[in-house]
Design a protein around this motif. Structure first.
Motif, PDB file in Angstrom:
ATOM      1  N   ALA A   1       0.823  -1.132  -0.071  1.00 49.88           N
ATOM      2  CA  ALA A   1      -0.083   0.060  -0.122  1.00 49.88           C
ATOM      3  C   ALA A   1       0.784   1.173  -0.185  1.00 49.88           C
ATOM      4  N   ALA A   2       1.943   1.185   0.810  1.00 45.35           N
ATOM      5  CA  ALA A   2       2.925   2.483   0.916  1.00 45.35           C
ATOM      6  C   ALA A   2       3.458   2.493  -0.457  1.00 45.35           C
ATOM      7  N   ARG A   3       4.063   1.486  -0.951  1.00 51.01           N
ATOM      8  CA  ARG A   3       4.712   1.838  -2.423  1.00 51.01           C
ATOM      9  C   ARG A   3       3.802   2.138  -3.549  1.00 51.01           C
ATOM     10  N   SER A   4       2.364   1.939  -3.395  1.00 53.57           N
ATOM     11  CA  SER A   4       1.472   2.173  -4.453  1.00 53.57           C
ATOM     12  C   SER A   4       1.111   3.392  -4.237  1.00 53.57           C
ATOM     13  N   GLY A   5       1.352   4.176  -3.098  1.00 50.47           N
ATOM     14  CA  GLY A   5       1.171   5.682  -2.974  1.00 50.47           C
ATOM     15  C   GLY A   5       0.262   6.085  -1.796  1.00 50.47           C
ATOM     16  N   SER A   6      -0.511   5.081  -0.988  1.00 53.34           N
ATOM     17  CA  SER A   6      -1.200   5.159  -0.127  1.00 53.34           C
ATOM     18  C   SER A   6      -0.609   6.201   1.034  1.00 53.34           C
ATOM     19  N   PRO A   7      -1.361   7.571   1.252  1.00 51.94           N
ATOM     20  CA  PRO A   7      -0.743   8.609   2.124  1.00 51.94           C
ATOM     21  C   PRO A   7      -1.056   7.941   3.513  1.00 51.94           C
ATOM     22  N   ALA A   8      -1.856   7.371   3.925  1.00 53.59           N
ATOM     23  CA  ALA A   8      -2.026   6.658   5.168  1.00 53.59           C
ATOM     24  C   ALA A   8      -1.061   5.516   5.585  1.00 53.59           C
ATOM     25  N   ALA A   9      -0.645   4.572   4.615  1.00 56.52           N
ATOM     26  CA  ALA A   9       0.344   3.722   4.787  1.00 56.52           C
ATOM     27  C   ALA A   9       1.936   4.429   4.820  1.00 56.52           C
ATOM     28  N   MET A  10       1.967   5.426   3.876  1.00 53.89           N
ATOM     29  CA  MET A  10       3.237   5.968   3.762  1.00 53.89           C
ATOM     30  C   MET A  10       3.617   6.680   5.004  1.00 53.89           C
ATOM     31  N   ALA A  11       2.360   7.201   5.857  1.00 58.43           N
ATOM     32  CA  ALA A  11       2.713   7.912   6.959  1.00 58.43           C
ATOM     33  C   ALA A  11       3.163   7.061   7.944  1.00 58.43           C
ATOM     34  N   VAL A  12       2.289   5.881   8.178  1.00 58.35           N
ATOM     35  CA  VAL A  12       2.982   4.954   9.057  1.00 58.35           C
ATOM     36  C   VAL A  12       4.422   4.743   9.026  1.00 58.35           C
ATOM     37  N   PHE A  13       5.049   4.477   8.030  1.00 55.25           N
ATOM     38  CA  PHE A  13       6.413   3.979   7.627  1.00 55.25           C
ATOM     39  C   PHE A  13       7.143   5.185   8.009  1.00 55.25           C
ATOM     40  N   ALA A  14       6.604   6.564   7.683  1.00 55.84           N
ATOM     41  CA  ALA A  14       7.441   7.486   7.886  1.00 55.84           C
ATOM     42  C   ALA A  14       7.624   7.712   9.522  1.00 55.84           C
ATOM     43  N   ARG A  15       6.683   7.524  10.135  1.00 62.53           N
ATOM     44  CA  ARG A  15       6.594   7.872  11.388  1.00 62.53           C
ATOM     45  C   ARG A  15       7.614   6.624  12.296  1.00 62.53           C
ATOM     46  N   ALA A  16       7.528   5.426  11.568  1.00 64.95           N
ATOM     47  CA  ALA A  16       8.660   4.647  12.194  1.00 64.95           C
ATOM     48  C   ALA A  16      10.027   5.010  11.904  1.00 64.95           C
ATOM     49  N   GLY A  17      10.189   5.351  10.811  1.00 64.30           N
ATOM     50  CA  GLY A  17      11.547   5.905  10.221  1.00 64.30           C
ATOM     51  C   GLY A  17      12.019   7.146  11.243  1.00 64.30           C
ATOM     52  N   GLU A  18      11.121   7.860  11.535  1.00 62.30           N
ATOM     53  CA  GLU A  18      11.582   9.103  12.421  1.00 62.30           C
ATOM     54  C   GLU A  18      11.896   8.827  13.831  1.00 62.30           C
ATOM     55  N   ALA A  19      11.015   7.847  14.364  1.00 64.39           N
ATOM     56  CA  ALA A  19      11.334   7.346  15.768  1.00 64.39           C
ATOM     57  C   ALA A  19      12.645   6.742  15.745  1.00 64.39           C
ATOM     58  N   ILE A  20      12.935   5.832  14.750  1.00 62.94           N
ATOM     59  CA  ILE A  20      14.310   5.024  14.703  1.00 62.94           C
ATOM     60  C   ILE A  20      15.145   6.060  14.771  1.00 62.94           C
ATOM     61  N   GLY A  21      15.282   7.144  13.905  1.00 67.18           N
ATOM     62  CA  GLY A  21      16.292   8.047  13.484  1.00 67.18           C
ATOM     63  C   GLY A  21      16.442   8.785  14.907  1.00 67.18           C
ATOM     64  N   ARG A  22      15.480   9.155  15.707  1.00 67.87           N
ATOM     65  CA  ARG A  22      15.610  10.000  16.862  1.00 67.87           C
ATOM     66  C   ARG A  22      16.386   9.167  18.007  1.00 67.87           C
ATOM     67  N   ALA A  23      15.883   8.155  17.934  1.00 72.02           N
ATOM     68  CA  ALA A  23      16.610   7.178  18.827  1.00 72.02           C
ATOM     69  C   ALA A  23      18.005   7.013  18.731  1.00 72.02           C
ATOM     70  N   MET A  24      18.501   6.777  17.445  1.00 70.43           N
ATOM     71  CA  MET A  24      19.728   6.596  17.091  1.00 70.43           C
ATOM     72  C   MET A  24      20.682   7.839  17.165  1.00 70.43           C
ATOM     73  N   ALA A  25      20.000   8.834  17.040  1.00 71.73           N
ATOM     74  CA  ALA A  25      20.707  10.319  17.314  1.00 71.73           C
ATOM     75  C   ALA A  25      20.903  10.284  18.859  1.00 71.73           C
ATOM     76  N   ALA A  26      20.074  10.126  19.700  1.00 74.21           N
ATOM     77  CA  ALA A  26      20.191  10.117  21.154  1.00 74.21           C
ATOM     78  C   ALA A  26      21.320   9.200  21.397  1.00 74.21           C
ATOM     79  N   MET A  27      21.490   7.945  20.887  1.00 75.90           N
ATOM     80  CA  MET A  27      22.739   7.285  21.279  1.00 75.90           C
ATOM     81  C   MET A  27      23.941   7.686  20.749  1.00 75.90           C
ATOM     82  N   ALA A  28      23.967   8.194  19.590  1.00 82.85           N
ATOM     83  CA  ALA A  28      25.106   8.749  18.931  1.00 82.85           C
ATOM     84  C   ALA A  28      25.600   9.999  19.801  1.00 82.85           C
ATOM     85  N   ASN A  29      24.768  10.886  20.302  1.00 82.12           N
ATOM     86  CA  ASN A  29      24.891  11.711  21.059  1.00 82.12           C
ATOM     87  C   ASN A  29      25.775  11.379  22.378  1.00 82.12           C
ATOM     88  N   LEU A  30      25.398  10.253  23.011  1.00 79.77           N
ATOM     89  CA  LEU A  30      25.893   9.829  24.067  1.00 79.77           C
ATOM     90  C   LEU A  30      27.230   9.156  23.989  1.00 79.77           C
TER      91      LEU A  30
END
Length: 394
Positions: free
Chosen positions: A295-324
């Motif tokens: 669904a995300a690859r076909s362009g569904s905004p709702a599905a794309m938003a779910v994966f975008a939120r997941a990526g943002e969450a992982i990126g923020r946690a990785m940054a916190a770890m990198a800062n430490l």
């Protein structure tokens, strides 16, 4: 020619012996002169440390290939590993499967096998572990005679020093003495480690972490895991749970996490959480991860938003770890079901990481490295190798 009748010897007796052997194991072949140069040990100390390993059949001297220095007439004979001097069994334990391997001293997989689990009780899992180890060690002459160690990798909170699984969410285990039970069943020396830390040990000694004094490994899959190496040592923390960025809160008060907290990275970006969020967003309770990705690859905004939120969450946690800890590199890994969606959230992960990482921490190199479950089992074997050939406090 290696003599298979040689008995196993306890050759790690000093910091020098541990240093010399591990350098040859992870970076060899290497000459005594080069070992002395890199470690600061004297040539005599290197020779003394190497001799027991040569006598026990773990190391051998290669033909002379280089000279010891300008004007020196004596060529050096590099030290190298006999990889088949000892074998190790490694097993990755999931909620429905055992994935087992036999490796040599360099953690190269020489055999592999899978076993399905029909129950998750410790008794059933240990019985299947014994059957799997027996199957693997019976496949070739010499495996059983030269294998004394079994490494186990399992998700959750693990006390490596005792082999106690304090909590494994996917198996629903609490306070299970897995090391003790597996030793009694198999007769092997058993190490038990958190699966992400085990995968990190394999990268540290035999993979992308070789040559890096500090790095981190982040895994994406059923859960979000992380382990870190600082000053060439895996950081376990006082109770073995250091590096658990999966339970860094980045989502405020929601959603709830199985750990009892709220807004954890794992509750947003773990595979079950992504599937649940996609089902809610698309109004389809039968949706699978594959369906959500489609669904995300076909362009569904709702599905794309779910994966975008997941990526943002992982990126923020990785940054916190990198800062430490300021790692030289971060390896993003995991099993294929989790990483199959990587391109759907990579941009958001990198953007969040860059935005939140402080100063030069943002320059940390990110390396994508998928890891099938056989590699997690190899990690369990690598922990057994490291435990055997690291000086232990007595």
């Amino acid at each position: 020619m290696l003599d298979p009748s040689r008995g196993r010897a306890a050759t790690i007796t000093s910091p020098a012996s541990a240093t010399v052997f591990t350098m040859v194991l992870t970076q060899g072949p290497v000459s005594r002169v080069e070992i002395a140069r890199r470690t600061g040990l004297s040539s005599a100390a290197v020779t003394k440390a190497a001799r027991p390993f040569i006598d026990a059949g773990y190391l051998f001297e290669m033909a002379a290939t280089e000279r010891t220095g300008p004007g020196a007439g004596r060529p050096a004979s590099p030290l190298a590993i006999h990889p088949d001097r000892e074998f190790f069994v490694g097993v990755k334990i999931t909620d429905d499967d055992l994935i087992g391997v036999v490796t040599d001293l360099r953690a190269q997989v020489v055999e592999e096998a899978h076993r399905s689990l029909s129950a998750r009780t410790p008794e059933h899992v240990v019985a299947e572990l014994k059957a799997l180890a027996d199957e693997l060690l019976g496949r070739a002459p010499g495996y059983r005679e030269r294998c004394h160690s079994l490494g186990l990798a399992i998700s959750g909170d693990v006390d490596k020093s005792t082999g106690l699984v304090r909590y494994s969410p996917f198996l629903r285990w609490h306070e299970v003495p897995l090391g003790e039970l597996a030793r009694a069943a198999t007769g092997l020396t058993v190490t038990v480690e958190n699966d992400v830390k085990a995968l990190t040990v394999a990268e540290h000694w035999f993979g992308e972490g070789v040559g890096a004094s500090s790095f981190a490994l982040v895994t994406v899959g059923l859960g979000i895991g992380c382990a870190v190496v600082v000053d060439d040592r895996l950081v376990a923390g006082a109770r073995g749970v250091a590096g658990e960025i999966g339970h860094v809160p980045v989502g405020g008060d929601s959603p709830p996490c199985h750990c009892g907290g709220h807004g954890c990275v794992e509750a947003i970006a773990g595979t079950p959480a992504v599937v649940a969020a996609a089902r809610a967003a698309l109004g389809d309770e039968t949706l699978t991860l594959d369906g959500a990705m489609a669904a995300a690859r076909s362009g569904s905004p709702a599905a794309m938003a779910v994966f975008a939120r997941a990526g943002e969450a992982i990126g923020r946690a990785m940054a916190a770890m990198a800062n430490l800890i300021g790692p030289e590199r971060i390896i993003v890994s995991g099993d294929m079901p989790g990483l199959a969606a990587y391109e759907l959230f990579e941009d958001q992960l990198r953007a969040a990481f860059t935005q939140q990482a402080f100063g030069a921490a943002a320059d940390c190199r990110l390396i994508l490295r998928p890891s099938p479950f056989e590699q997690w089992a190899r990690g369990a074997a690598a922990v057994a190798i490291q435990t055997l050939f690291t000086l232990q406090e007595r």
